[in-house]
Design a protein around this motif. Sequence first.
Motif, short mmCIF file in Angstrom:
data_model
loop_
_atom_site.label_atom_id
_atom_site.label_comp_id
_atom_site.label_asym_id
_atom_site.label_seq_id
_atom_site.Cartn_x
_atom_site.Cartn_y
_atom_site.Cartn_z
N LEU A 177 -0.85 12.79 -5.39
CA LEU A 177 -1.15 11.57 -4.20
C LEU A 177 -2.39 12.27 -3.32
N ILE A 178 -2.55 13.59 -3.49
CA ILE A 178 -3.67 14.32 -2.84
C ILE A 178 -5.04 14.02 -3.14
N ARG A 179 -5.06 13.34 -4.63
CA ARG A 179 -6.40 13.00 -5.09
C ARG A 179 -6.72 11.69 -4.73
N SER A 180 -5.77 10.71 -3.81
CA SER A 180 -6.02 9.59 -3.36
C SER A 180 -7.32 9.54 -2.49
N VAL A 181 -7.83 8.50 -2.44
CA VAL A 181 -9.08 8.29 -1.44
C VAL A 181 -8.66 7.93 -0.09
N ASN A 182 -7.39 7.62 0.19
CA ASN A 182 -6.76 7.17 1.31
C ASN A 182 -6.12 8.37 2.11
N ARG A 183 -6.45 8.54 3.22
CA ARG A 183 -6.15 9.85 4.10
C ARG A 183 -4.51 9.62 4.32
N ALA A 184 -3.94 8.47 4.56
CA ALA A 184 -2.60 8.35 4.92
C ALA A 184 -1.82 8.61 3.64
N ILE A 185 -2.16 8.41 2.58
CA ILE A 185 -1.52 8.68 1.14
C ILE A 185 -1.45 10.23 0.91
N SER A 213 -1.83 12.45 3.00
CA SER A 213 -1.11 13.20 4.40
C SER A 213 0.45 12.92 3.77
N LEU A 214 0.82 12.09 2.89
CA LEU A 214 2.15 11.73 2.43
C LEU A 214 2.49 12.77 1.36
N GLY A 215 1.36 13.00 0.39
CA GLY A 215 1.55 14.05 -0.72
C GLY A 215 1.58 15.54 0.06
N VAL A 216 0.76 15.73 0.85
CA VAL A 216 0.96 17.04 1.56
C VAL A 216 2.14 17.16 2.13
N LEU A 217 2.49 16.56 3.14
CA LEU A 217 4.13 16.59 4.03
C LEU A 217 5.17 16.88 2.73
N ALA A 218 5.25 16.16 1.81
CA ALA A 218 6.07 15.92 0.62
C ALA A 218 6.23 17.26 -0.14
N VAL A 219 4.87 17.95 -0.44
CA VAL A 219 4.84 19.27 -1.03
C VAL A 219 5.41 20.25 -0.35
N ILE A 220 5.19 20.12 0.95
CA ILE A 220 5.74 21.25 1.96
C ILE A 220 7.32 21.18 1.83
N GLY A 221 7.71 19.95 1.86
CA GLY A 221 9.19 19.88 1.73
C GLY A 221 9.63 20.52 0.59
N ILE A 280 0.87 -1.07 -0.06
CA ILE A 280 -0.10 0.15 0.03
C ILE A 280 0.80 1.15 0.04
N ALA A 281 2.26 1.22 0.23
CA ALA A 281 3.23 2.31 0.10
C ALA A 281 3.80 2.33 -1.16
N THR A 282 4.43 1.16 -1.64
CA THR A 282 5.25 1.03 -2.97
C THR A 282 4.13 1.20 -3.93
N GLY A 283 2.95 1.04 -3.78
CA GLY A 283 2.07 1.18 -5.09
C GLY A 283 1.99 2.58 -5.65
#
Length: 836
Positions: free
Chosen positions: A794-802, A804-812, A321-324
């Motif tokens: 990734l922010i278009r994902s239906v999964n909230r954890a994914i 959040s990964l997109g949001v944090l990565a964009v900030i960085g 669910i992460a590497t996908g």
Amino acid sequence: MDRNDATVRASHLDTLPGGLRQLASLQLRRPWIPVVAAFAIAVVGFLLAARLELKTRFDQLLPDSQPSVVELRRVLGRIAAASKVYVVIEGAPTPELRAFSDQLVPELKAIGSPHIESAENGIFAAKNYLKPRAGLFLSYEELTKLRTDIDARWDWEVAKETGELEDGEVEPPAINAAELKKRFSVSNSTAEQDYPDGYFESADHSAVVILASTSIASGDLNGSTIAFNKVKERVAALKARFPNKSIHVSYAGDMVVGLSEYGAMLDDLINVGVSGVAMVLIVIFLYFMRLRALAVMGLTIVVGIAWSFGLAQLFVGHLNIATGFLFSIIAGNGINFGIMYMARYFEGRRLGDSVDKSVIDAHRTTVASTLTAAVTTCAAYGSLAVTDFRAFRHFALIGAAGMVCCWIATYLVTPPLLVLIERVTPFRVNESHWFGRARARGVPYGEAFAAITKSAPRLLSVIAIATTAAGIAMAVHYLRSDPQEYNMKELQNDIQSSGEMYRAGRVAAPILGAAVNSSMILLADRADQVRDLKKTLAARRDSAPADNKPLGEIRTLFDFVADDQVRKVPVLNAIAKKMRRAREKGFVNEVDWREASQTLPPENLTPYTINDLPAELARPFTERDGTRGRLVLVESTTGKSDDDLHYLLTWSDALRETRLPNGEIVRGSGRPVIFADMLKAVMTDMPKAVALSLGLSLIAVGIMFRRKNAGWVALSLLMGLAWMAFVMDRAHLKLNFFNFLALPITFGIGADYAVNLMQRYVTDGSKNVLASVRTTGGAIVLCSLTTIVGYLALIRSVNRAIRSLGVLAVIGEVTCVVAAIVALPALLLWRERRKG
């Protein structure tokens, strides 16, 4: 090619090192050879990647040797009912709901193993077997007292009938149906109160639920799909012939949820991957304004991705669910090498250089910086390999391989494709109209940043240093405030896409019991351990504070077997015999007898064991081979949510290992223990991964630059990370199992931008920082934009954890690129002016 052209080409090639010179020579002379070779390998990569399996179970993210994983798989290998389907029937009067469920149960049972092991719409088997034995669950003293009371009433009735009743004799209490029901209430179960008519039915009688169990393991997507389709086919067939057409059937249960989550994830991977690549290519076209740039870079990144996921199939074998979601990330990061190369190539062509010279200059001026960027990014991904969390290790392997593959694809495929296109449609500069001028100059991304830097380098430098100091302070505050996400709902999919399924689950939960899906299953080595195991767990629960109970009810098959039966059975048989004689004598009326007889045991009742219990009653405690009694079901604490990671940690600690009075140990596993181990792995390995990523990135920078220039790159990275920490703290962003990936990756990618700027600044003879921002800075902005849109997908994902990964990565990304093309140039320009 004439001799002069060959001589010129040779002179240009001499500026390249040996291996690179031979590659460039082949690309210029026979460009189709590397292109055909690269695409042939890409076809093989696509064929391999098509075989990648998506694994969605959380225990698959931990090492196979993890004790909790070993125990979970031992349990899953033994239990017969591995996953469940709830068939929720609504939309009709209660009698018709019951009738529909009565007809559907045998239809579902007919499906057979392994797709359907059992189907039940109530507790009829348990009720029919246990109700006549209810008296055995009284204590021996209570049972003896009841017999004494019945004998006293019998003697009184006989004396009354024969006229031998003495004056003033007190009438004993009547032993009627109500009294027997009160005395015989089964003390170990509330099933009689929960299901008075036996049906799995809501309190308002608006819904009936059928509980269908399968032997298909959770995560067996093919088997689950077949089983669920068979259930829906039987339901549809019954609805077609059932008189009341208003019957509404919906589905829930872990099998249905698993299939829904898997389907949502597959759709997610496709949507995120396609949209990510599409947005990256759109950004590239808007920068270069040339279709050849779009075509070349699109084909190059396709080759890189094909190689990457072909290797993933060979060395990993599946996606999780992460590497996908690495398709979008690798596309956004891996295309950066091609952007730097293409920008330099077009710069030469706009200046009037030949194709040969432009290709060779692009090789010579970008290979070192892009290789360093690839190494730092690989280091960022590779740092995740030190963790015990398999999701991170696989993310590290596939991500690092993706960066290497994309870098090789850039220098193997991009140059010959450009040469081939030039032979068909040569590069032209036409500034007679606005589009031609835009194509000739490209979108000047770097101009705006150069103007900002030039306007106030001192002020920008002071602001950068001050905000960096504030960011460091906020980073300390952030880490001290425990930034871990403990709400498990923030790791789940949005429910809007499966609203009917979740609605059905909310209907079924209070009917079947909220703990039906959240119970943990413990597997004892022997059945004789179970009673001691239950006592030990109960003592652990009862000794805990009232507001912090680690676990709830503990269920075993032995709960349905009365103790001390050898003494109790003769007493209960005597009671039953006396009650039947009382009925024959007319001491009990017809109405009372009709109800009281249901609680009396059959004639000549004998002691029973767990092996005598009906299959329907014993099924939750029966293993695949028919062994009974070793399974223990432990429910969560009433009022506690298993979506609360704090409680999951408490629950898992209470069940992970239980020492029995004789010293034997029974281990437990399940969702709470797996999530607890995932959290511990992340929290333990996070500092190691972050430190290693930062260290490897700085080492790579140090190898490429002299100490002073390496220090400027390190300072730029420090500023970007400090600003990122500032935003995370002020926005109250929480870290979870997945968005943690953004931290070490940001170190590698964040260093790339400063590396490319410093490389241009150092190699430019004039050492003009503003010129470097105007030229390379534009390409850096484009690199950042492609990476950002890859993460934004990734922010278009239906999964909230994914998400959040997109949001944090964009900030960085944003903080690091601003540090590289605004703060770093401002500091360099301020230093130049002070020296001047």
